[in-house]
Design an enzyme around this catalytic site. Structure first.
Site, PDB file in Angstrom:
ATOM      1  N   LYS A  90      -4.671   2.591   3.621  1.00 31.13           N
ATOM      2  CA  LYS A  90      -3.616   3.650   4.011  1.00 31.13           C
ATOM      3  C   LYS A  90      -4.100   4.972   5.348  1.00 31.13           C
ATOM      4  O   LYS A  90      -3.017   5.600   6.241  1.00 31.13           O
ATOM      5  CB  LYS A  90      -3.556   5.131   2.952  1.00 31.13           C
ATOM      6  CG  LYS A  90      -3.143   4.365   1.473  1.00 31.13           C
ATOM      7  CD  LYS A  90      -2.659   5.291   0.531  1.00 31.13           C
ATOM      8  CE  LYS A  90      -3.626   5.867   0.056  1.00 31.13           C
ATOM      9  NZ  LYS A  90      -4.700   4.727  -0.386  1.00 31.13           N
ATOM     10  N   GLY A  91      -5.253   5.668   5.249  1.00 33.27           N
ATOM     11  CA  GLY A  91      -5.983   6.154   5.902  1.00 33.27           C
ATOM     12  C   GLY A  91      -5.968   5.616   7.533  1.00 33.27           C
ATOM     13  O   GLY A  91      -5.523   5.909   8.867  1.00 33.27           O
TER      14      GLY A  91
ATOM     15  N   GLY B  96      -5.204   1.883  -4.629  1.00 36.95           N
ATOM     16  CA  GLY B  96      -5.911   2.752  -3.890  1.00 36.95           C
ATOM     17  C   GLY B  96      -6.806   1.675  -3.016  1.00 36.95           C
ATOM     18  O   GLY B  96      -6.770   0.841  -3.077  1.00 36.95           O
ATOM     19  N   ASP B  97      -7.350   2.256  -1.624  1.00 37.45           N
ATOM     20  CA  ASP B  97      -7.902   2.046  -0.383  1.00 37.45           C
ATOM     21  C   ASP B  97      -7.832   0.100   0.014  1.00 37.45           C
ATOM     22  O   ASP B  97      -7.820  -0.373  -0.132  1.00 37.45           O
ATOM     23  CB  ASP B  97      -9.465   1.553  -1.620  1.00 37.45           C
ATOM     24  CG  ASP B  97     -10.144   2.780  -1.908  1.00 37.45           C
ATOM     25  OD1 ASP B  97     -10.320   3.412  -1.377  1.00 37.45           O
ATOM     26  OD2 ASP B  97     -10.960   2.571  -3.063  1.00 37.45           O
TER      27      ASP B  97
ATOM     28  N   GLY C  45      -7.601  -5.678  11.543  1.00 34.06           N
ATOM     29  CA  GLY C  45      -9.309  -4.972  11.691  1.00 34.06           C
ATOM     30  C   GLY C  45      -8.989  -3.462  11.831  1.00 34.06           C
ATOM     31  O   GLY C  45      -8.360  -3.166  11.938  1.00 34.06           O
TER      32      GLY C  45
ATOM     33  N   ASN D 195     -10.839  13.674  -4.375  1.00 31.98           N
ATOM     34  CA  ASN D 195     -11.450  12.418  -4.952  1.00 31.98           C
ATOM     35  C   ASN D 195     -11.031  11.494  -4.521  1.00 31.98           C
ATOM     36  O   ASN D 195     -11.750  10.266  -4.757  1.00 31.98           O
ATOM     37  CB  ASN D 195     -10.727  12.360  -6.640  1.00 31.98           C
ATOM     38  CG  ASN D 195      -8.893  12.814  -6.440  1.00 31.98           C
ATOM     39  OD1 ASN D 195      -8.352  13.300  -4.915  1.00 31.98           O
ATOM     40  ND2 ASN D 195      -8.691  11.911  -7.179  1.00 31.98           N
ATOM     41  N   ALA D 196     -10.550  10.945  -3.216  1.00 40.79           N
ATOM     42  CA  ALA D 196     -10.473   9.547  -2.320  1.00 40.79           C
ATOM     43  C   ALA D 196     -11.442  10.075  -1.009  1.00 40.79           C
ATOM     44  O   ALA D 196     -11.058  10.953  -0.804  1.00 40.79           O
ATOM     45  CB  ALA D 196      -9.288   9.364  -2.437  1.00 40.79           C
ATOM     46  N   GLY D 197     -10.993   8.946  -0.289  1.00 43.58           N
ATOM     47  CA  GLY D 197     -11.617   8.829   0.629  1.00 43.58           C
ATOM     48  C   GLY D 197     -10.504   8.309   1.604  1.00 43.58           C
ATOM     49  O   GLY D 197     -10.988   6.494   1.558  1.00 43.58           O
ATOM     50  N   HIS D 198     -10.120   8.722   2.929  1.00 44.04           N
ATOM     51  CA  HIS D 198      -9.596   7.208   4.116  1.00 44.04           C
ATOM     52  C   HIS D 198     -10.154   7.775   4.988  1.00 44.04           C
ATOM     53  O   HIS D 198     -10.896   8.388   5.434  1.00 44.04           O
ATOM     54  CB  HIS D 198      -8.542   8.369   4.429  1.00 44.04           C
ATOM     55  CG  HIS D 198      -7.444   8.406   3.744  1.00 44.04           C
ATOM     56  ND1 HIS D 198      -7.117   7.384   2.709  1.00 44.04           N
ATOM     57  CD2 HIS D 198      -6.073   9.513   2.972  1.00 44.04           C
ATOM     58  CE1 HIS D 198      -5.655   8.104   2.113  1.00 44.04           C
ATOM     59  NE2 HIS D 198      -6.174   8.751   1.581  1.00 44.04           N
ATOM     60  N   THR D 199     -10.951   6.269   5.440  1.00 42.06           N
ATOM     61  CA  THR D 199     -11.762   5.860   6.220  1.00 42.06           C
ATOM     62  C   THR D 199     -11.065   5.698   8.006  1.00 42.06           C
ATOM     63  O   THR D 199      -9.845   4.601   7.931  1.00 42.06           O
ATOM     64  CB  THR D 199     -12.115   4.937   6.515  1.00 42.06           C
ATOM     65  OG1 THR D 199     -13.044   4.379   4.698  1.00 42.06           O
ATOM     66  CG2 THR D 199     -13.755   4.174   7.139  1.00 42.06           C
TER      67      THR D 199
END
Ligand code: GDP
Ligand code: MG
Length: 425
Positions: A15-16, A11-12, A416, A37-41
């Site tokens: 993907k976002g 994860g992390d 980036g 439960n997860a976060g996409h930045t």
């Protein structure tokens, strides 16, 4: 055209931001599993956004976003997420957001259960699962127990309220056993009234919508949260999520089990990170870890927790690529490695002197030791590179080496966090 975008690692992977970038070519973006439960930045011209529940396509006006039946939705959290985006000027209406009537509602008592159990585990064993404490495992358990509420029930709250008292009674058996105050029917009614009612307009049979869109030749993207190694079946159980994070599940979790994927894009990070507990064979410690963590900004988007970090892990990534059936790879955060004279790669593991190059069962994994090999770094800023020929030779060599070791084509490389900071190979 149906494309999935899934994580290859823990994860992390970014993907976002890749979904945000690639969603330009898609008419529809679907989330098909997991919850908040997860976060996409995502960083783009409109600002910096952290999405926990909403599909990343929500930041593009022309894209329709679908939350599929495979998801678990904390309706309070979703209302908050929508409100925050609206404040930032993002338009959200039933036209660009469709929520499956079959998606599951995460209840406040599921969050409580998650906290109670992690705390119990910590006290009893000193080894919690590293849950994000957002109720995900308990609500999926309720789903399979057939005791959960579904988004479609928000359209007929009177019926839901008939079912509610018995479920509250049943849940309180557990809560009381942990020595906590039971929850009440009135509190749960208020939860549905306050956070369920405003969402009712978005609820529909997304399967009908997606099938029609597919017939009309629309491009549909399935966006996963987390990575292959967090999959409930194929990941590092029990240090996984409670949902299927793999591409093969995408059509089911999105509400179109009749449709087949045309393409699977895997998002793979140029190094490794892992949030929470569990085996993480390639892990760096001490100063080495601190350096990579701070260069990569590896702190959880949803929780702020410092992530464990390590070099690129060939064994885990090859397994992830296989699980995701990845046709091509987007390699992310290559710029993070720019400060190194030499870059390490975890090429294989060893166990009792034996070489391990197939990702093993969790118990075995615990005993494995990493073997690192060094390759030449490029040691200069690559964040302004926009085409392969802009990259220094050592960076190109690193990309080619990963391609060879993982036996999968790397189609994109990101250098980036901004939308345009990438290279098409
Ligand atoms: P996700 O959960 O897979 O969507 O990834 P996260 O958003 O949790 O973590 C990725 C982090 O890396 C975010 O803070 C992104 O802004 C950042 N990021 C994404 N791509 C790049 C990149 O190419 N370079 C750098 N330096 N940061 C990136
Ligand atoms: Mg994340």
């Amino acid at each position: 055209m149906l494309t999935s975008i899934c994580g290859i690692n823990w994860g992390d992977e970014g993907k976002g931001r890749m979904v945000d970038l690639l969603s330009e070519k898609f008419d529809i973006v679907c989330r098909y599993q997991g919850g908040n439960n997860a976060g996409h930045t995502v960083i783009n011209d409109k600002g910096r956004f952290i999405l926990n529940l909403l599909p990343s396509g929500i930041l593009r006006e022309e894209v329709v976003n679908v939350m599929g039946p495979g998801m678990v939705i904390d309706i309070k959290h979703l209302c908050g997420e929508i409100a925050k985006l609206r404040e930032a000027g993002i338009k959200i209406s039933p036209k660009n957001l469709k929520i499956s009537d079959k998606a599951i509602i995460t209840m406040p008592y599921n969050v409580l259960q998650d906290v109670m159990e992690e705390d119990r585990l910590t006290r009893a064993t000193g080894k919690p699962y590293g849950s994000t404490r957002r109720g995900i495992a308990p609500v999926y358990a309720d789903k399979y127990m057939k005791k959960a509420f579904r988004m479609g029930e928000l359209l007929n709250l009177e019926l839901l309220y008939k079912r509610l008292p018995d479920i509250v009674d049943w849940k309180n058996l557990t809560i009381k056993a942990y020595g906590f105050e039971p929850v009440t029917v009135a509190e749960m009614k208020e939860y549905f009234e306050t956070y369920g009612k405003p969402l009712a307009d978005y609820v529909c049979d997304v399967g009908i919508y997606l099938n029609e869109a597919n017939k009309a030749g629309k491009n549909i993207m399935f966006e996963a949260q987390l990575g292959a190694l967090r999959d409930i079946d194929f990941g590092i159980v029990p240090y996984t999520s409670s949902s299927s994070t793999i591409a093969a599940y995408a059509p089911i979790g999105a509400g179109v089990p009749n449709l087949k994927l045309n393409n699977s894009i895997g998002i793979m990070k140029a190094y490794s990170s892992c949030v929470g507990a569990g085996p993480f064979t390639c892990e760096y410690f001490g100063e080495q870890a601190e350096k990579l963590r701070s260069l990569g900004g590896e702190y959880g988007a949803a929780t702020g927790r410092p992530r464990r970090v390590g070099p690129f892990d060939v064994v885990a990534s090859r397994y992830g690529i296989r699980c995701q059936g990845a046709d091509e790879i987007a390699l992310t955060k290559l710029d993070v490695l720019s400060d190194y004279e030499e870059i390490e790669i975890c090429t294989h593991y060893t166990l009792d002197g034996k070489v391990i190059d197939e990702f093993p069962f969790t118990d075995v994994l615990d005993e494995c030791k990493p073997v690192f090999e060094k390759v030449k770094g490029w040691n200069c800023d690559i964040s302004k590179c926009r085409k392969p020929s802009d990259l220094p030779k050592a960076a190109l060599d690193y990309i080619k080496l990963l391609e060879k070791l993982c036996d999968c084509k790397i189609k994109y490389v990101s250098v980036g966090a901004e939308r345009d900071a990438y290279i098409e190979m």
